[in-house]
Design an enzyme around this catalytic site. Structure first.
Site, PDB file in Angstrom:
ATOM      1  N   ASN A  88      21.609  63.155   8.845  1.00 42.40           N
ATOM      2  CA  ASN A  88      22.244  62.395   7.627  1.00 42.40           C
ATOM      3  C   ASN A  88      23.364  64.153   6.528  1.00 42.40           C
ATOM      4  OD1 ASN A  88      22.488  59.975   9.295  1.00 42.40           O
ATOM      5  ND2 ASN A  88      20.892  58.870   7.239  1.00 42.40           N
ATOM      6  N   HIS A 101      16.014  66.425   6.279  1.00 41.61           N
ATOM      7  CA  HIS A 101      15.398  65.502   6.212  1.00 41.61           C
ATOM      8  C   HIS A 101      15.076  65.264   7.433  1.00 41.61           C
ATOM      9  CE1 HIS A 101      17.464  63.367   3.491  1.00 41.61           C
ATOM     10  NE2 HIS A 101      17.811  62.296   4.319  1.00 41.61           N
TER      11      HIS A 101
HETATM   12  P1  5GP Z   1      19.134  59.757   3.901  1.00 44.45           P
HETATM   13  O1  5GP Z   1      19.262  58.700   3.443  1.00 44.45           O
HETATM   14  O2  5GP Z   1      19.039  61.215   3.013  1.00 44.45           O
HETATM   15  O3  5GP Z   1      19.113  60.511   5.305  1.00 44.45           O
HETATM   16  O4  5GP Z   1      17.612  59.263   3.898  1.00 44.45           O
HETATM   17  C1  5GP Z   1      16.540  59.525   2.259  1.00 44.45           C
HETATM   18  C2  5GP Z   1      15.363  58.922   3.639  1.00 44.45           C
HETATM   19  O5  5GP Z   1      14.624  59.012   2.277  1.00 44.45           O
HETATM   20  C3  5GP Z   1      14.963  56.990   3.139  1.00 44.45           C
HETATM   21  O6  5GP Z   1      15.222  56.665   4.311  1.00 44.45           O
HETATM   22  C4  5GP Z   1      14.252  56.893   1.823  1.00 44.45           C
HETATM   23  O7  5GP Z   1      13.958  55.521   2.749  1.00 44.45           O
HETATM   24  C5  5GP Z   1      13.450  57.772   2.458  1.00 44.45           C
HETATM   25  N1  5GP Z   1      13.071  58.208   0.797  1.00 44.45           N
HETATM   26  C6  5GP Z   1      14.260  58.352  -0.653  1.00 44.45           C
HETATM   27  N2  5GP Z   1      13.030  58.584  -1.607  1.00 44.45           N
HETATM   28  C7  5GP Z   1      11.582  58.470  -0.716  1.00 44.45           C
HETATM   29  C8  5GP Z   1       9.918  58.880  -1.078  1.00 44.45           C
HETATM   30  O8  5GP Z   1      10.220  58.504  -2.339  1.00 44.45           O
HETATM   31  N3  5GP Z   1       9.195  58.898  -0.535  1.00 44.45           N
HETATM   32  C9  5GP Z   1       9.950  58.224   0.894  1.00 44.45           C
HETATM   33  N4  5GP Z   1       8.316  58.009   1.885  1.00 44.45           N
HETATM   34  N5  5GP Z   1      10.590  58.399   1.365  1.00 44.45           N
HETATM   35  C10 5GP Z   1      11.937  58.450  -0.072  1.00 44.45           C
END
Ligand code: 5GP
Ligand code: ZN
Length: 115
Positions: A88, A101
């Site tokens: 994303n 990521h």
């Molecule tokens: P995005 O929304 O930016 O594509 O994805 C971020 C992802 O990071 C989400 O799926 C969320 O659940 C995960 N996430 C956010 N904070 C943490 C954390 O502290 N530890 C882990 N393992 N995942 C996290």
């Protein structure tokens, strides 16, 4: 980068369920899994998104896509039935953490298009 949660995970300043690590990359289980298999693959160095990659990052980008993701897909047992890799990007792309990521999702039938 200060105050970046994924930098802190990469540097082991905050805990995570690591599933892979090498000198350039870590992968760990997502805190809120959206599928039976849901891991995040990140570069250890802070890169905000694919838009912030530079020419110096070509080896790193290739390493993630050519080496790490296929290896993890096999190890996590989703290579035969299939899986999805998502990065994303930006606000409309749904990026909540501003450290690049790749989500690797699998273990169930995934729908398309995404919401
Ligand atoms: P995005 O929304 O930016 O594509 O994805 C971020 C992802 O990071 C989400 O799926 C969320 O659940 C995960 N996430 C956010 N904070 C943490 C954390 O502290 N530890 C882990 N393992 N995942 C996290
Ligand atoms: Zn970071």
């Amino acid at each position: 980068m200060a105050d970046c949660i994924f930098c802190k995970i990469a540097q082991k300043e905050i805990p995570s369920n690591l599933v892979y690590e090498d000198d350039q990359v870590v992968a760990f289980k997502d805190l809120e899994p959206q599928a039976p298999v849901h891991v995040l693959i990140i570069p250890k160095k802070h890169v905000e998104s694919v838009l912030a990659f530079t020419k110096e990052d070509k080896d790193l980008a290739a390493h993630i896509l050519v080496d790490v993701i296929p290896q993890l897909a096999r190890e996590l047992g989703v290579d035969e039935k299939g899986f999805r890799v998502v990065t994303n990007t930006g606000d409309e792309g749904g990026q909540s953490v501003k450290h690049l990521h790749f989500h690797l999702l699998g273990g169930r039938s995934l729908q398309w298009p995404p919401g």
